[in-house]
Design a protein around this motif. Structure first.
Motif, mmCIF file in Angstrom:
data_model
loop_
_atom_site.group_PDB
_atom_site.id
_atom_site.type_symbol
_atom_site.label_atom_id
_atom_site.label_comp_id
_atom_site.label_asym_id
_atom_site.label_seq_id
_atom_site.Cartn_x
_atom_site.Cartn_y
_atom_site.Cartn_z
ATOM 1 N N TRP A 179 0.801 -1.226 -0.101
ATOM 2 C CA TRP A 179 -0.093 -0.005 -0.090
ATOM 3 C C TRP A 179 0.868 1.442 -0.047
ATOM 4 O O TRP A 179 1.972 1.159 0.376
ATOM 5 N N PRO A 182 0.717 3.448 5.660
ATOM 6 C CA PRO A 182 0.055 2.488 6.706
ATOM 7 C C PRO A 182 -1.479 2.630 6.579
ATOM 8 O O PRO A 182 -1.966 1.606 7.141
ATOM 9 N N ALA A 183 -2.098 3.811 6.591
ATOM 10 C CA ALA A 183 -3.354 4.145 6.827
ATOM 11 C C ALA A 183 -4.127 3.045 5.794
ATOM 12 O O ALA A 183 -5.031 2.720 6.081
ATOM 13 N N CYS A 184 -3.426 3.125 4.632
ATOM 14 C CA CYS A 184 -4.344 2.348 3.473
ATOM 15 C C CYS A 184 -4.087 0.914 3.780
ATOM 16 O O CYS A 184 -5.065 -0.016 3.644
ATOM 17 N N GLY A 185 -2.862 0.520 4.531
ATOM 18 C CA GLY A 185 -2.996 -0.897 4.802
ATOM 19 C C GLY A 185 -3.898 -1.286 5.832
ATOM 20 O O GLY A 185 -4.413 -2.319 5.808
ATOM 21 N N ASN A 186 -4.110 -0.471 6.879
ATOM 22 C CA ASN A 186 -5.139 -0.340 8.000
ATOM 23 C C ASN A 186 -6.475 -0.726 7.368
ATOM 24 O O ASN A 186 -7.305 -1.581 7.654
ATOM 25 N N ARG A 187 -6.616 0.383 6.382
ATOM 26 C CA ARG A 187 -8.073 0.312 5.910
ATOM 27 C C ARG A 187 -8.298 -1.115 5.010
ATOM 28 O O ARG A 187 -9.545 -1.582 5.034
ATOM 29 N N ARG A 189 -6.979 -3.990 5.549
ATOM 30 C CA ARG A 189 -7.128 -5.180 6.752
ATOM 31 C C ARG A 189 -8.645 -5.069 7.049
ATOM 32 O O ARG A 189 -9.167 -6.147 7.436
ATOM 33 N N VAL A 190 -9.127 -3.789 7.597
ATOM 34 C CA VAL A 190 -10.466 -3.843 8.141
ATOM 35 C C VAL A 190 -11.312 -4.192 7.092
ATOM 36 O O VAL A 190 -12.334 -4.871 7.526
ATOM 37 N N HIS A 193 -11.511 -7.939 6.849
ATOM 38 C CA HIS A 193 -11.773 -8.675 8.111
ATOM 39 C C HIS A 193 -13.402 -8.783 7.911
ATOM 40 O O HIS A 193 -14.111 -9.492 8.177
#
Length: 199
Positions: A179, A182-187, A189-190, A193
């Motif tokens: 990504w 990091p914010a895009c990686g978190n988005r 993953r969410v 999930h």
């Protein structure tokens, strides 16, 4: 000097706004003027570029060129472009014509500067007397940088971020990077999930 290639920084003026939409840093002439000031070192061959950005025609020309660059970036990345970006891309042949026409509007040659105590810096200088308008010179400088980037070795590191709603491109810095930030990686993953638990 910009941390990224100038062409990539131009493409990044369209981005996810953090609220589910897309933000355009070049929506108004003052946004273009601010962007040019931030990249003054890379655009030193275009005197008066920031003043000319207040012109609506210059803004339109740079936005048209940006659309061409983004379409060619989408072609350059492995796999598909960002799903959030795919529907707004120009056809490749149109993008190529637009990029090449802009680059030819103000012919330039490579120029090397090497200030004392600093690394050498490559740039472009106009060929012959400056007969092009500031708008043409600005677009030519941006197009020539995009051509050099797309034909150069860093193109192989170019990626499209596939996080939900992201439209950014980035240079892959390490093998596991997926990504742009990091914010895009978190988005992403969410979203995965959520998809798994609601399937």
């Amino acid at each position: 000097m910009a941390a990224h290639p100038l062409a990539l920084d131009l493409a990044l003026t369209i981005r996810h706004d953090g609220r589910g939409g897309v933000a355009d840093d070049l929506q108004h002439p003052d946004g273009l003027a601010a962007w040019i000031r931030e990249h003054a070192d890379a655009l030193d061959a275009v005197p008066g570029a920031a003043r000319s950005a207040a012109d609506g025609d210059t803004l339109a020309a740079v936005r048209d060129l940006r659309a061409a660059v983004r379409a060619l970036f989408a072609r350059a990345v492995p796999g598909d472009p960002s799903p959030a970006d795919a529907r707004r891309l120009l056809p490749v042949d149109t993008a190529l014509r637009r990029l090449n026409a802009a680059a030819a509007a103000a012919p330039a040659v490579p120029h090397l500067a090497w200030p004392d105590g600093a690394d050498p810096v490559a740039g472009w200088r106009p060929v012959g007397p400056a007969s092009a308008s500031v708008r043409e010179a600005l677009c030519a400088a941006l197009a020539q940088d995009a051509i050099a980037f797309l034909a150069g070795p860093d193109r192989s590191r170019l990626r499209a971020c596939h996080a939900p709603r992201c439209v950014r491109y980035f240079l892959k810095e390490h093998p596991r990077q997926e990504w742009c930030k990091p914010a895009c990686g978190n988005r992403a993953r969410v979203a995965r999930h959520h998809q798994r638990h609601h399937a």
